[in-house]
Write an enzyme that holds these catalytic residues in place. Structure first.
Site, mmCIF file in Angstrom:
data_model
loop_
_atom_site.group_PDB
_atom_site.id
_atom_site.type_symbol
_atom_site.label_atom_id
_atom_site.label_comp_id
_atom_site.label_asym_id
_atom_site.label_seq_id
_atom_site.Cartn_x
_atom_site.Cartn_y
_atom_site.Cartn_z
ATOM 1 C CG ASP A 125 34.914 111.334 67.072
ATOM 2 O OD1 ASP A 125 34.047 112.090 66.614
ATOM 3 O OD2 ASP A 125 34.945 110.985 68.252
ATOM 4 N N GLY A 126 36.150 112.526 63.554
ATOM 5 C CA GLY A 126 37.103 113.347 62.820
ATOM 6 C C GLY A 126 36.700 113.682 61.394
ATOM 7 N NE ARG A 150 39.001 117.496 65.023
ATOM 8 C CZ ARG A 150 39.337 116.747 66.077
ATOM 9 N NH1 ARG A 150 40.615 116.494 66.325
ATOM 10 N NH2 ARG A 150 38.427 116.259 66.875
ATOM 11 C CD1 TRP A 151 40.551 113.646 56.311
ATOM 12 C CD2 TRP A 151 38.850 114.361 55.036
ATOM 13 N NE1 TRP A 151 40.834 113.315 55.004
ATOM 14 C CE2 TRP A 151 39.811 113.738 54.197
ATOM 15 C CE3 TRP A 151 37.688 114.904 54.448
ATOM 16 C CZ2 TRP A 151 39.645 113.637 52.815
ATOM 17 C CZ3 TRP A 151 37.527 114.806 53.070
ATOM 18 C CH2 TRP A 151 38.491 114.179 52.277
ATOM 19 N NE ARG A 161 29.881 119.364 60.630
ATOM 20 C CZ ARG A 161 30.574 118.749 61.581
ATOM 21 N NH1 ARG A 161 31.768 119.194 61.919
ATOM 22 N NH2 ARG A 161 30.099 117.667 62.192
ATOM 23 C CG HIS A 181 29.543 113.566 57.567
ATOM 24 N ND1 HIS A 181 30.216 113.319 58.743
ATOM 25 C CD2 HIS A 181 28.790 114.675 57.788
ATOM 26 C CE1 HIS A 181 29.870 114.233 59.649
ATOM 27 N NE2 HIS A 181 29.016 115.073 59.089
ATOM 28 C CD GLU A 199 23.786 111.500 72.775
ATOM 29 O OE1 GLU A 199 24.370 110.710 72.002
ATOM 30 O OE2 GLU A 199 23.134 111.111 73.777
ATOM 31 C CG LEU A 221 32.804 91.515 59.281
ATOM 32 C CD1 LEU A 221 33.729 91.506 60.496
ATOM 33 C CD2 LEU A 221 33.223 92.602 58.300
ATOM 34 N NE ARG A 264 33.578 113.442 73.731
ATOM 35 C CZ ARG A 264 34.397 114.267 73.051
ATOM 36 N NH1 ARG A 264 35.596 114.536 73.510
ATOM 37 N NH2 ARG A 264 33.989 114.801 71.885
ATOM 38 C CB SER A 296 30.534 109.525 72.699
ATOM 39 O OG SER A 296 31.634 110.416 72.732
HETATM 40 C C1 V0D Z 1 23.086 107.072 59.052
HETATM 41 C C2 V0D Z 1 24.367 107.693 59.452
HETATM 42 C C3 V0D Z 1 25.571 107.138 58.758
HETATM 43 C C4 V0D Z 1 26.741 107.902 58.737
HETATM 44 C C5 V0D Z 1 27.863 107.403 58.114
HETATM 45 N N1 V0D Z 1 29.019 108.151 58.117
HETATM 46 C C6 V0D Z 1 29.125 109.415 58.835
HETATM 47 C C7 V0D Z 1 29.577 109.307 60.208
HETATM 48 C C8 V0D Z 1 30.722 108.475 60.526
HETATM 49 C C9 V0D Z 1 31.708 108.136 59.475
HETATM 50 C C10 V0D Z 1 31.205 107.133 58.483
HETATM 51 C C11 V0D Z 1 30.262 107.744 57.489
HETATM 52 N N2 V0D Z 1 27.781 106.174 57.516
HETATM 53 N N3 V0D Z 1 28.721 105.449 56.856
HETATM 54 C C12 V0D Z 1 28.158 104.279 56.506
HETATM 55 C C13 V0D Z 1 26.843 104.239 56.951
HETATM 56 C C14 V0D Z 1 25.888 103.142 56.813
HETATM 57 C C15 V0D Z 1 24.900 102.948 57.781
HETATM 58 C C16 V0D Z 1 24.029 101.882 57.668
HETATM 59 C C17 V0D Z 1 24.153 101.023 56.601
HETATM 60 F F1 V0D Z 1 23.318 99.965 56.487
HETATM 61 C C18 V0D Z 1 25.139 101.209 55.631
HETATM 62 C C19 V0D Z 1 26.007 102.259 55.739
HETATM 63 C C20 V0D Z 1 26.610 105.462 57.585
HETATM 64 N N4 V0D Z 1 25.500 105.911 58.187
#
Ligand code: V0D
Length: 258
Positions: free
Chosen positions: A38-39, A42-43, A51, A55, A85, A149, A212, A214
């Site tokens: 999360d965050g 906001r960052w 936004r 991400h 969501e 891992l 929470r 979520s």
């Molecule tokens: C599809 C939504 C999403 C959002 C997201 N965020 C945004 C939200 C949270 C913060 C992290 C960065 N990340 N970061 C890596 C992946 C990722 C997913 C699958 C994969 F096989 C490889 C990388 C990612 N996927």
């Protein structure tokens, strides 16, 4: 934080990260760590950036934390990347998010192969765009024999729908005579969840001060230690993960017993 080491009280806050990692490795390392990241918005807002910049920075933190979790000897790292969501967000933001897996895997897959990391997912991939699915399935295929891992992405994931689907499958099996009512136990439901092949999370981390769950792994987190931090996900570092593990190691888990 003080730690008893070789009969002496050591203030580990005075030690280097490397020294603290060496000490932490002498005690049980949580096999499965789950993170609600999360965050990010906001960052970005704090820096007057869009936004999506949060991400994108958050994606870099996933890479950094994956490296460190692998070095620490964590067996499974589950990261909540997109919830059921999240589809309600503005389309441009969802489209940006759906391109992150392509960028992440395109740049990090070679290193994950070197580190023997296996990519897995929980959730329903069918609603993800084709380019997202393609990148994901190719990475899962390429890393499927890796034994290090497990980097487990929760994508289009919701715990309640996961549990309803498990129950429907079990009900269908009872109707088909494959299961009897006596077969319906906690272990039976656990075996019908998407996480059936994984150990339950030992440690849950949630960033940005939100406290929470979520709709995240509600069944699986029954005996998990929770660690909350005000740190925003893009600022989350090896130091934060190590602090969470050190705190975990201080707790003696009772699983409901004395
Ligand atoms: C599809 C939504 C999403 C959002 C997201 N965020 C945004 C939200 C949270 C913060 C992290 C960065 N990340 N970061 C890596 C992946 C990722 C997913 C699958 C994969 F096989 C490889 C990388 C990612 N996927």
């Amino acid at each position: 934080m003080f730690k008893k080491l070789l009969g002496k009280q050591i203030n580990i806050d005075t030690l280097s990260l490397e020294e603290r990692v060496a000490i932490a490795k002498n005690e049980p390392i949580p096999a499965h760590v789950a993170i609600i990241m999360d965050g990010n918005g906001r960052w970005a807002k704090k820096r007057a950036m869009p936004r999506v910049a949060g991400h994108h920075e958050g994606m870099k933190t996933v890479r950094k934390v994956t490296r460190f979790a692998s070095d620490l000897g964590i067996k499974v790292l589950t990261v909540y990347a997109f919830s059921t969501e999240n589809w309600k967000r503005p389309k441009p933001e969802v489209d940006f998010l759906m391109r992150l897996p392509v960028e992440f895997l395109g740049s990090f897959l070679p290193e994950m192969m070197e580190r023997n990391v296996r990519v897995e997912m929980i959730g329903d991939p069918s609603l993800l765009p084709a380019h997202t699915q393609k990148a994901l399935f190719e990475a899962m295929e390429e890393t499927k024999y890796n034994t290090g891992l497990i980097l487990n992405f929760a994508l289009n994931y919701g715990s309640r729908s996961e549990m309803v689907n498990a129950m429907k499958t079990m009900l269908q099996k009872v109707q088909d005579g494959q299961l009897t009512m006596q077969d319906i136990t906690e272990e039976c439901l656990t075996s019908h969840l998407m996480t059936a092949h994984l150990p339950e999370p030992d440690l849950l981390i949630r960033t940005s001060g939100e406290v929470r769950l979520s709709n995240f792994m509600l069944w699986q987190l029954a005996y998990t230690e929770f660690w909350f931090t005000d740190t925003l996900w893009p600022d989350f570092s090896e130091e934060n993960l190590l602090k969470a593990v050190e705190n975990y190691q201080k707790r003696n888990r009772r699983y409901g017993g004395l």
